[in-house]
Design a protein around this motif. Structure first.
Motif, PDB file in Angstrom:
ATOM      1  N   LYS A   1      -6.215  -3.228  -3.845  1.00  0.00           N
ATOM      2  CA  LYS A   1      -5.712  -2.113  -3.054  1.00  0.00           C
ATOM      3  C   LYS A   1      -4.236  -2.295  -2.714  1.00  0.00           C
ATOM      4  O   LYS A   1      -3.531  -1.317  -2.482  1.00  0.00           O
ATOM      5  CB  LYS A   1      -6.540  -1.953  -1.785  1.00  0.00           C
ATOM      6  N   GLU A   2      -3.739  -3.532  -2.709  1.00  0.00           N
ATOM      7  CA  GLU A   2      -2.337  -3.747  -2.352  1.00  0.00           C
ATOM      8  C   GLU A   2      -1.391  -3.065  -3.334  1.00  0.00           C
ATOM      9  O   GLU A   2      -0.256  -2.755  -2.999  1.00  0.00           O
ATOM     10  CB  GLU A   2      -2.001  -5.229  -2.224  1.00  0.00           C
ATOM     11  N   ASP A   3      -1.841  -2.783  -4.548  1.00  0.00           N
ATOM     12  CA  ASP A   3      -1.013  -2.109  -5.541  1.00  0.00           C
ATOM     13  C   ASP A   3      -1.125  -0.584  -5.456  1.00  0.00           C
ATOM     14  O   ASP A   3      -0.360   0.136  -6.081  1.00  0.00           O
ATOM     15  CB  ASP A   3      -1.397  -2.582  -6.947  1.00  0.00           C
ATOM     16  N   TYR A   4      -2.053  -0.081  -4.668  1.00  0.00           N
ATOM     17  CA  TYR A   4      -2.315   1.355  -4.573  1.00  0.00           C
ATOM     18  C   TYR A   4      -1.065   2.144  -4.191  1.00  0.00           C
ATOM     19  O   TYR A   4      -0.818   3.219  -4.712  1.00  0.00           O
ATOM     20  CB  TYR A   4      -3.443   1.597  -3.566  1.00  0.00           C
ATOM     21  N   ASN A   5      -0.268   1.626  -3.294  1.00  0.00           N
ATOM     22  CA  ASN A   5       0.926   2.340  -2.837  1.00  0.00           C
ATOM     23  C   ASN A   5       2.149   2.097  -3.710  1.00  0.00           C
ATOM     24  O   ASN A   5       3.238   2.584  -3.396  1.00  0.00           O
ATOM     25  CB  ASN A   5       1.224   1.992  -1.386  1.00  0.00           C
ATOM     26  N   ASN A   6       1.987   1.389  -4.796  1.00  0.00           N
ATOM     27  CA  ASN A   6       3.069   1.175  -5.746  1.00  0.00           C
ATOM     28  C   ASN A   6       3.090   2.363  -6.710  1.00  0.00           C
ATOM     29  O   ASN A   6       2.462   2.349  -7.762  1.00  0.00           O
ATOM     30  CB  ASN A   6       2.852  -0.140  -6.504  1.00  0.00           C
ATOM     31  N   ILE A   7       3.817   3.408  -6.331  1.00  0.00           N
ATOM     32  CA  ILE A   7       3.845   4.635  -7.121  1.00  0.00           C
ATOM     33  C   ILE A   7       4.541   4.380  -8.450  1.00  0.00           C
ATOM     34  O   ILE A   7       5.639   3.829  -8.497  1.00  0.00           O
ATOM     35  CB  ILE A   7       4.539   5.763  -6.335  1.00  0.00           C
ATOM     36  N   ARG A   8       3.898   4.782  -9.532  1.00  0.00           N
ATOM     37  CA  ARG A   8       4.442   4.572 -10.864  1.00  0.00           C
ATOM     38  C   ARG A   8       5.494   5.629 -11.165  1.00  0.00           C
ATOM     39  O   ARG A   8       5.237   6.826 -11.008  1.00  0.00           O
ATOM     40  CB  ARG A   8       3.345   4.641 -11.923  1.00  0.00           C
ATOM     41  N   ILE A   9       6.658   5.178 -11.606  1.00  0.00           N
ATOM     42  CA  ILE A   9       7.757   6.073 -11.945  1.00  0.00           C
ATOM     43  C   ILE A   9       8.138   5.833 -13.404  1.00  0.00           C
ATOM     44  O   ILE A   9       8.342   4.700 -13.827  1.00  0.00           O
ATOM     45  CB  ILE A   9       8.999   5.817 -11.061  1.00  0.00           C
TER      46      ILE A   9
ATOM     47  N   LYS B   1      -6.905  14.684   1.905  1.00  0.00           N
ATOM     48  CA  LYS B   1      -5.737  15.546   2.070  1.00  0.00           C
ATOM     49  C   LYS B   1      -4.569  14.828   2.745  1.00  0.00           C
ATOM     50  O   LYS B   1      -3.435  14.914   2.282  1.00  0.00           O
ATOM     51  CB  LYS B   1      -6.117  16.789   2.867  1.00  0.00           C
ATOM     52  N   ALA B   2      -4.819  14.111   3.818  1.00  0.00           N
ATOM     53  CA  ALA B   2      -3.737  13.434   4.537  1.00  0.00           C
ATOM     54  C   ALA B   2      -3.096  12.345   3.674  1.00  0.00           C
ATOM     55  O   ALA B   2      -1.867  12.224   3.620  1.00  0.00           O
ATOM     56  CB  ALA B   2      -4.261  12.847   5.842  1.00  0.00           C
ATOM     57  N   GLU B   3      -3.914  11.573   2.988  1.00  0.00           N
ATOM     58  CA  GLU B   3      -3.401  10.483   2.147  1.00  0.00           C
ATOM     59  C   GLU B   3      -2.641  11.027   0.941  1.00  0.00           C
ATOM     60  O   GLU B   3      -1.575  10.529   0.572  1.00  0.00           O
ATOM     61  CB  GLU B   3      -4.554   9.584   1.685  1.00  0.00           C
TER      62      GLU B   3
ATOM     63  N   GLN C   1       1.333  10.509   0.049  1.00  0.00           N
ATOM     64  CA  GLN C   1       1.803   9.961  -1.223  1.00  0.00           C
ATOM     65  C   GLN C   1       2.698  10.937  -1.985  1.00  0.00           C
ATOM     66  O   GLN C   1       3.684  10.521  -2.587  1.00  0.00           O
ATOM     67  CB  GLN C   1       0.627   9.539  -2.102  1.00  0.00           C
ATOM     68  N   VAL C   2       2.380  12.211  -1.948  1.00  0.00           N
ATOM     69  CA  VAL C   2       3.223  13.199  -2.633  1.00  0.00           C
ATOM     70  C   VAL C   2       4.607  13.240  -1.996  1.00  0.00           C
ATOM     71  O   VAL C   2       5.625  13.277  -2.691  1.00  0.00           O
ATOM     72  CB  VAL C   2       2.562  14.596  -2.633  1.00  0.00           C
ATOM     73  N   LYS C   3       4.660  13.207  -0.677  1.00  0.00           N
ATOM     74  CA  LYS C   3       5.960  13.195   0.013  1.00  0.00           C
ATOM     75  C   LYS C   3       6.764  11.958  -0.387  1.00  0.00           C
ATOM     76  O   LYS C   3       7.964  12.045  -0.649  1.00  0.00           O
ATOM     77  CB  LYS C   3       5.767  13.246   1.526  1.00  0.00           C
ATOM     78  N   GLU C   4       6.107  10.815  -0.437  1.00  0.00           N
ATOM     79  CA  GLU C   4       6.789   9.584  -0.844  1.00  0.00           C
ATOM     80  C   GLU C   4       7.253   9.674  -2.300  1.00  0.00           C
ATOM     81  O   GLU C   4       8.386   9.305  -2.625  1.00  0.00           O
ATOM     82  CB  GLU C   4       5.870   8.382  -0.666  1.00  0.00           C
ATOM     83  N   ALA C   5       6.394  10.193  -3.165  1.00  0.00           N
ATOM     84  CA  ALA C   5       6.738  10.315  -4.584  1.00  0.00           C
ATOM     85  C   ALA C   5       7.913  11.270  -4.777  1.00  0.00           C
ATOM     86  O   ALA C   5       8.773  11.034  -5.626  1.00  0.00           O
ATOM     87  CB  ALA C   5       5.521  10.795  -5.371  1.00  0.00           C
ATOM     88  N   ARG C   6       7.977  12.325  -4.001  1.00  0.00           N
ATOM     89  CA  ARG C   6       9.080  13.294  -4.124  1.00  0.00           C
ATOM     90  C   ARG C   6      10.419  12.666  -3.749  1.00  0.00           C
ATOM     91  O   ARG C   6      11.462  13.100  -4.220  1.00  0.00           O
ATOM     92  CB  ARG C   6       8.797  14.521  -3.272  1.00  0.00           C
ATOM     93  N   GLU C   7      10.379  11.647  -2.892  1.00  0.00           N
ATOM     94  CA  GLU C   7      11.603  10.925  -2.531  1.00  0.00           C
ATOM     95  C   GLU C   7      12.065  10.014  -3.678  1.00  0.00           C
ATOM     96  O   GLU C   7      13.245   9.722  -3.800  1.00  0.00           O
ATOM     97  CB  GLU C   7      11.371  10.076  -1.279  1.00  0.00           C
TER      98      GLU C   7
END
Length: 72
Positions: A1-9, A45-47, A51-57
Motif C-alpha cells: 500500500k505504501e506505493d499506492y500514492n506514487n502516481i505514475r507519470i 469518491k473522496a479518495e 488523487q485526481v487533484k494531486e495528479a492534475r498538479e
C-alpha cells in the motif's frame, strides 16, 4: 500500500500523463501466497477526488481506468 500514492507519470514529447486505476473488487479472488501486501484500490469518491487533484498538479492529462466488471 505504501506505493499506492506514487502516481505514475508518463512523459512523451513534452506532454505528461498521469495514470490512476481502480476496480470494484476481485470477485472473491486473492493474490495468493507471497502477495499478501497487494493493495486493491476500490472506487471511493473522496479518495479518487484527492488523487485526481494531486495528479492534475503533476501532469498535463489524467487518465483514469475503472473496472466495474464484465457485461454479459
Amino acid at each position: 500500500k505504501e506505493d499506492y500514492n506514487n502516481i505514475r507519470i508518463y512523459n512523451k514529447e513534452g506532454i505528461s500523463i498521469a495514470f490512476l486505476g481502480y476496480t470494484y473488487g476481485t470477485n472473491g479472488m486473492t493474490a495468493g501466497s507471497g502477495y499478501e501486501n497487494i493493495y486493491v484500490p476500490l472506487p471511493d469518491k473522496a479518495e479518487m477526488t484527492r488523487q485526481v487533484k494531486e495528479a492534475r498538479e503533476l501532469a498535463d492529462l489524467v487518465y483514469i481506468a475503472i473496472l466495474f466488471g464484465w457485461l454479459v
